[in-house]
Every structure is written in structure tokens, then in C-alpha cells.
Motif scaffolding. Structure first.
Motif, short mmCIF file in Angstrom:
data_model
loop_
_atom_site.label_atom_id
_atom_site.label_comp_id
_atom_site.label_asym_id
_atom_site.label_seq_id
_atom_site.Cartn_x
_atom_site.Cartn_y
_atom_site.Cartn_z
N UNK A 1 48.22 102.94 -0.07
CA UNK A 1 49.74 103.19 -0.31
C UNK A 1 50.55 103.45 0.77
N UNK A 2 49.91 103.63 2.06
CA UNK A 2 51.09 103.29 3.71
C UNK A 2 51.18 101.77 4.16
N UNK A 3 50.19 100.95 3.35
CA UNK A 3 50.64 99.39 3.94
C UNK A 3 52.10 99.10 2.88
N UNK A 4 52.05 99.32 1.66
CA UNK A 4 53.19 99.28 0.87
C UNK A 4 54.19 99.75 1.08
N UNK A 5 54.49 100.53 1.79
CA UNK A 5 55.55 101.62 2.42
C UNK A 5 56.14 100.94 3.50
N UNK A 6 54.87 100.52 4.89
CA UNK A 6 55.31 99.89 5.42
C UNK A 6 56.02 98.55 4.86
#
Length: 377
Positions: free
Chosen positions: A233-238
């Protein structure tokens, strides 16, 4: 027979000098990338701090000083939290991948066999056959060096940020000295405000839409049971801040890893369809409405800027490619000789972030407050 018109020598010389200057500037940006990339990120963070400070001032009783302190704390904590999530999440991801590595080979063989049968190939290659001649060592070494460079770069970003914040105190005095005339000074402040407005608008749109995408993505990954859902999820946001490539990574990476993790194709299919749907809705319906005039950049320019800055500054350049294009358009639009370039960069032929005739544009151009340290003309 038509007679060819001679090009004035002055125009040829001027164009040649512009071309040489552009090549020299590109070479300097590439050679000095280790120095300039932390500085660019620090400027990016300073603009974020300024935007958060003004938001705190508008919504809380804090004065300017304490609002600035609160904004600085929020942005710095967010910066360190992002690094911690990436490091810890990556470590957990590789640990889990190592633990299940014994089952990856047979699963890949099964996927290759199913794909081969789908296309009528009787003898399917194995994963061992495909990677037998592939030397992964140099790629792992390069990845380790990039991680090390990111860790050291984060320190220099904070050092640059501290000096930039310390130098803000004398900015208005420098502005008055550089532009003694009130009109010229107002125009300089207007350029800065347009640059700030464009970058802040880009950050706001990407952050809000990124949160929307991440909420749906996290829910889908939790439903199917994908490992390390929070990390993904954090990778998708970044990666959402990287134009073009970010959407491809966000929509394809989790389904690909779901193919390896699960014995069936349904979890990967659910993730693929769900992520593509939310990316399509946000990218084609929500994001254009939110962008308005804040990101009035031609799509071709976005792609070229991504390629150019990615080549010059790597991943950092990819993240900063669109804000840098917004800055370039705002600055080029202020000079008569370069306005044509700003028009080409813009999406609708009007390079100003705030279009002439709007109330916001009039307030930016006419009602720009005079710096308190200004001397009478």
C-alpha cells in the motif's frame, strides 16, 4: 522557382548559443547530480512545509511562528516515517520471500506450463531454463548501492533543508535589493507565488488521489490475503508521484506477486481487475477535476520530462519531473523571449497557473503585498 530567404546571422548565432547553453546546462545537471538532487528534495520539502504552515494558520489559533514549527515537525516526521516504512517493509518483504522461496520455483513452472498450453505450445520451458543464463549478482549490487545512496542522501537533504530554512529570514531583504522598483518586485513575487501554487496544487492532488487508490488497494489485498499488504500500500502511494510509470507499477506489481504466492489465479485476477478499475476511475474522472489549472502541463511534456529527469537524476528525477516542469513553465512565461516555450509546455496554450481574468490571478498580479522591509521608491 522560389528564392530561399536568408536567415539573419544574429538569429543563427542566438539559436546556436541557446542550444550550447542547453547542452551545457544538461551536462552540469548530470555531473552535479549527487549535489543537486538533495538540494532539489530539500526545496521540495521547504515548499511542503510552507503549505502545511499556511494550512495550520488557517485552521488553528496558532500564530505564524508556532505554525511554522508545527509544520516543520509534521513534515520531518513524515519524511523519517517514510524512510522507516520503506526500510522495514522491504526487509520484511525479502524475509518472507526467502522463507517461501522453496515454493516459488514449482509455482513458476506451473504458470509457464499453463501459459504455454494456452498458446498451444506442447513443451513448456521451466523457470530454471529461463534464468540459467541470467546473472542477478550485478543487479543486487546495484540495488544495495542505491539503498545506501538513499540513506546518505536523506542526511544531506535534511542538512540542505536546515540551511534553506535559516536563509529564509533574509529573503525579503534580498528581494528588495535585487528588485528596487515596486513593479518589478511585485512581478518577481508573483512568479514565486505561481511556482508555489503549481507545486502545492500538484502535491495536494497526488496526495488525495493516492490516499483514495491506497484505501481500495489495501482493502483488496486484505480480502485476498496478500502478504505484506501494508508495504505494498505504501509503495503504491509513493509511486503515485511518478507520472505514467507509477500507475503501471501500482496496477501490476501486487497481482504479479499474488500469482507467485497463491496456488490459483483468482486472487491475482481480483487484484488486477480491482486495481485497474480504481486507477481508471481516479485517473480519468477524479484527478482531472481536482487538477484544474494547477497542473496545466501538456501530457507529452509530462512524458518527456519524466524521461529527461529520470535520465539525469534517476528515481529522484522521476519524482520531481512534474513539479520541475511546472516551475519551468511559470518562469519561462515571464520573459518575452521564452514565453513561446512556456506556451508549448502548457496544456491549453495559457502557461500561467492562474489564468488572467480570474479573481485569483488579479490578486496575484495587482494586490501582491509589498515586503515589510521595502524602502520607499
Amino acid at each position: 522557382m522560389k528564392t530561399a530567404h536568408a536567415v539573419p546571422a544574429s538569429a543563427v548565432s542566438r539559436n546556436a548559443l541557446v542550444l550550447l547553453a542547453a547542452v551545457a546546462a544538461g551536462a552540469a545537471l548530470y555531473w552535479l547530480r549527487d549535489i543537486l538532487t538533495p538540494l532539489a528534495l530539500a526545496i521540495f520539502l521547504m515548499i511542503m512545509i510552507d503549505g502545511v504552515k499556511r494550512a495550520i494558520e488557517e485552521r488553528t489559533p496558532l500564530d505564524t511562528r508556532w505554525a511554522g514549527v508545527a509544520a516543520l515537525i509534521v513534515v520531518i516526521l513524515g519524511f523519517f516515517a517514510s524512510i522507516a516504512i520503506i526500510v522495514n517493509g522491504a526487509a520484511s518483504f525479502f524475509t518472507d520471500a526467502t522463507g517461501v522461496s522453496s515454493g516459488i520455483g514449482p509455482r513458476l513452472d506451473q504458470i509457464l506450463a499453463d501459459v504455454s498450453h494456452l498458446f498451444g505450445v506442447s513443451t513448456a520451458p521451466t523457470a530454471h531454463d529461463l534464468i540459467a543464463g541470467f546473472d542477478i549478482g550485478p543487479y543486487l549490487t546495484r540495488l544495495a548501492l542505491q539503498v545506501q545512496g538513499a540513506a546518505s542522501g536523506a542526511f544531506f537533504v535534511l542538512v540542505y533543508l536546515g540551511f534553506l530554512l535559516a536563509s529564509q529570514a533574509g529573503f525579503r531583504t534580498k528581494l528588495v535589493t535585487m528588485f528596487p522598483g515596486r513593479e518589478a518586485r511585485s512581478e518577481a513575487v508573483a512568479v514565486f507565488q505561481r511556482v508555489r501554487s503549481g507545486v502545492e496544487g500538484y502535491l495536494w492532488v497526488q496526495t488525495v488521489t493516492g490516499v483514495m487508490i491506497c484505501a481500495v488497494a489495501w482493502l483488496l489485498m486484505r480480502v485476498v490475503g496478500l502478504d505484506n499488504a501494508e508495504f505494498w500500500t505504501f509503495v503504491i502511494f509513493i509511486v503515485g508521484f511518478i507520472p505514467v510509470l507509477g500507475g503501471a507499477i501500482a496496477g501490476l506489481a501486487p497481482p504479479i506477486f499474488a500469482l507467485v504466492q497463491f496456488p490459483t489465479y483468482w486472487p491475482a485476477l481480483i487484484l488486477l481487475v480491482g486495481l485497474q478499475m480504481i486507477l481508471f476511475v481516479v485517473g480519468n474522472m477524479i484527478q482531472p477535476r481536482m487538477q484544474g489549472d494547477n497542473q496545466n502541463i501538456d501530457p507529452v511534456v509530462v512524458l518527456l520530462s519524466l524521461a529527461l529527469w529520470g535520465q539525469l537524476w534517476g528515481v529522484v528525477g522521476m519524482f520531481l519531473s512534474t513539479p520541475l516542469a511546472v516551475m519551468a513553465m511559470a518562469v519561462l512565461a515571464e520573459f518575452k523571449g521564452s514565453r513561446w516555450m512556456a506556451i508549448l509546455l502548457s496544456g491549453d496554450g495559457e502557461p500561467y497557473v492562474d489564468k488572467p481574468g480570474t479573481a485569483q490571478a488579479r490578486s496575484t498580479r495587482v494586490k501582491t503585498p509589498r515586503p515589510p522591509t521595502a524602502e520607499p521608491d
